[in-house]
Design an enzyme around this catalytic site. Structure first.
Site, PDB file in Angstrom:
ATOM      1  N   THR A  54      75.519  -9.314  -3.836  1.00 21.47           N
ATOM      2  CA  THR A  54      75.006  -7.961  -4.041  1.00 21.47           C
ATOM      3  C   THR A  54      73.564  -7.974  -4.515  1.00 21.47           C
ATOM      4  OG1 THR A  54      77.247  -7.267  -4.604  1.00 21.47           O
ATOM      5  CG2 THR A  54      75.464  -5.769  -5.218  1.00 21.47           C
ATOM      6  N   TYR A 142      82.707 -19.487  -6.590  1.00 19.62           N
ATOM      7  CA  TYR A 142      82.682 -18.255  -5.792  1.00 19.62           C
ATOM      8  C   TYR A 142      83.296 -18.557  -4.436  1.00 19.62           C
ATOM      9  CZ  TYR A 142      80.482 -13.951  -3.881  1.00 19.62           C
ATOM     10  OH  TYR A 142      80.232 -12.718  -3.311  1.00 19.62           O
ATOM     11  N   LYS A 170      85.383 -16.417  -8.916  1.00 17.90           N
ATOM     12  CA  LYS A 170      85.249 -15.086  -8.319  1.00 17.90           C
ATOM     13  C   LYS A 170      85.972 -15.152  -6.985  1.00 17.90           C
ATOM     14  CE  LYS A 170      82.213 -11.495  -6.544  1.00 17.90           C
ATOM     15  NZ  LYS A 170      80.845 -11.060  -6.186  1.00 17.90           N
ATOM     16  N   VAL A 210      84.687  -8.976 -10.867  1.00 22.94           N
ATOM     17  CA  VAL A 210      83.237  -8.991 -10.659  1.00 22.94           C
ATOM     18  C   VAL A 210      82.998  -8.017  -9.511  1.00 22.94           C
ATOM     19  CG1 VAL A 210      81.219 -10.329 -10.007  1.00 22.94           C
ATOM     20  CG2 VAL A 210      82.996 -11.389 -11.413  1.00 22.94           C
TER      21      VAL A 210
END
Length: 300
Positions: A54, A142, A170, A210
């Site tokens: 993001t 991640y 995540k 998250v």
């Protein structure tokens, strides 16, 4: 019968995958980043994840990433944790970014699976171990194979969980069974990386989330966890369902979440600015639809 209390989430429960504000000319907007970070923390974010997907990490420089961590740390102090995205396709570069994030004041690093080269699982494991060994910061793995092309397979997660600095995940794997397998056998803190899984993952022992959508409605998403913790599972389900419209408009409208979130933040007069190429801004029709979904949630 004895019971055990699960360990506290290492970075808090409610984390926002913060956008990176830019000026109209496309430069890094540190003042805007500080104002946005302060607002997010005031509205219930326990932590901020910077320079992730993001945060447009592929199009920000190493110097910009470090400057962003320093500026946000100055803005939020110790009120919130800061996790710095340092993942790249190059292990050496990732290590360099992790060391810089540590110097800049981050509390942890987010490390994505190396992308494009599609390394096998033993190489994926070695990549994460190398990064975790390089600095003193705790590591968030991640797992987002839809973008990287490579899973962190559950068996690889189980081995990595033994590393003392690999503490969290995540989870954007969309493999709920695999996630529960790892949850049941490790103490890794699993954060939902997909907003539609916030309550589902939390209910089976996840640490929190998250969230990209938390840039827009941090209080509403935080309230899902609060309701569940208070024993109001029906209320938590209702709050999750109420957020579905905005989640779908933001994350499943055919545009990256960065684009949709920045469009709505700009429309609301909040710090955001343009996206960097090759991303392109959302059109007016998309922005109006996002605004309508946002207002419906605010009125719920």
């Amino acid at each position: 019968m004895t019971t055990t209390t699960p360990p506290a989430p290492p970075f808090g429960r409610a984390l926002c995958a913060m956008i990176t504000p830019f000026t109209d000319a496309g430069a890094l907007d540190l003042d805007g980043a500080q104002r946005l970070a302060d607002r997010l923390v005031a509205d219930g974010c326990d932590g901020l994840v910077l320079s992730g997907t993001t945060g447009e990490s592929p199009t920000t420089t190493d110097a910009e990433k470090s400057a962003l961590v320093r500026a946000v740390r100055e803005a939020v102090g110790e009120r919130a944790s800061i996790v710095a995205g340092v993942g790249t396709a190059d292990t050496r570069h990732t290590v360099e970014l992790a060391l810089e994030a540590e110097k800049a004041g981050a509390d942890g690093v987010l490390v994505v699976t190396p992308y494009y080269s599609r390394p096998p699982q033993d190489a994926v494991e070695e990549h994460f171990r190398t990064v975790a060994d390089a600095s003193g910061l705790p590591v968030v793995l991640y797992d987002i194979p839809g973008r990287t092309g490579t899973r962190i397979e559950p068996d690889t997660m189980l081995r990595l969980a033994a590393h003392p600095r690999i503490v969290a995940v995540k989870d954007c794997s969309y493999d709920f069974l695999g996630t529960q397998k790892v949850l049941a056998r490790t103490e890794l803190a699993y954060y939902a990386g997909c907003e539609e899984h916030i309550l589902a993952l939390y209910a089976v022992g996840g640490a929190g989330y998250v969230s990209t959508v938390a840039n827009l409605v941090p209080r509403q998403l935080h309230s899902i966890l609060d309701a569940f913790d208070a024993g109001d599972t029906a209320g938590a389900a209702r709050l999750q369902q109420q957020a579905t419209d905005l989640i779908e408009s933001t994350m499943s409208a055919g545009l990256p979440g960065t684009v949709t979130v920045k469009a709505l933040l700009n429309d609301l007069g909040l710090p955001a600015g343009p996206v960097r190429a090759p991303l392109r801004p959302a059109d007016r029709e998309t922005t109006d639809g996002l605004r309508a979904a946002y207002e419906r949630l605010q009125a719920a």
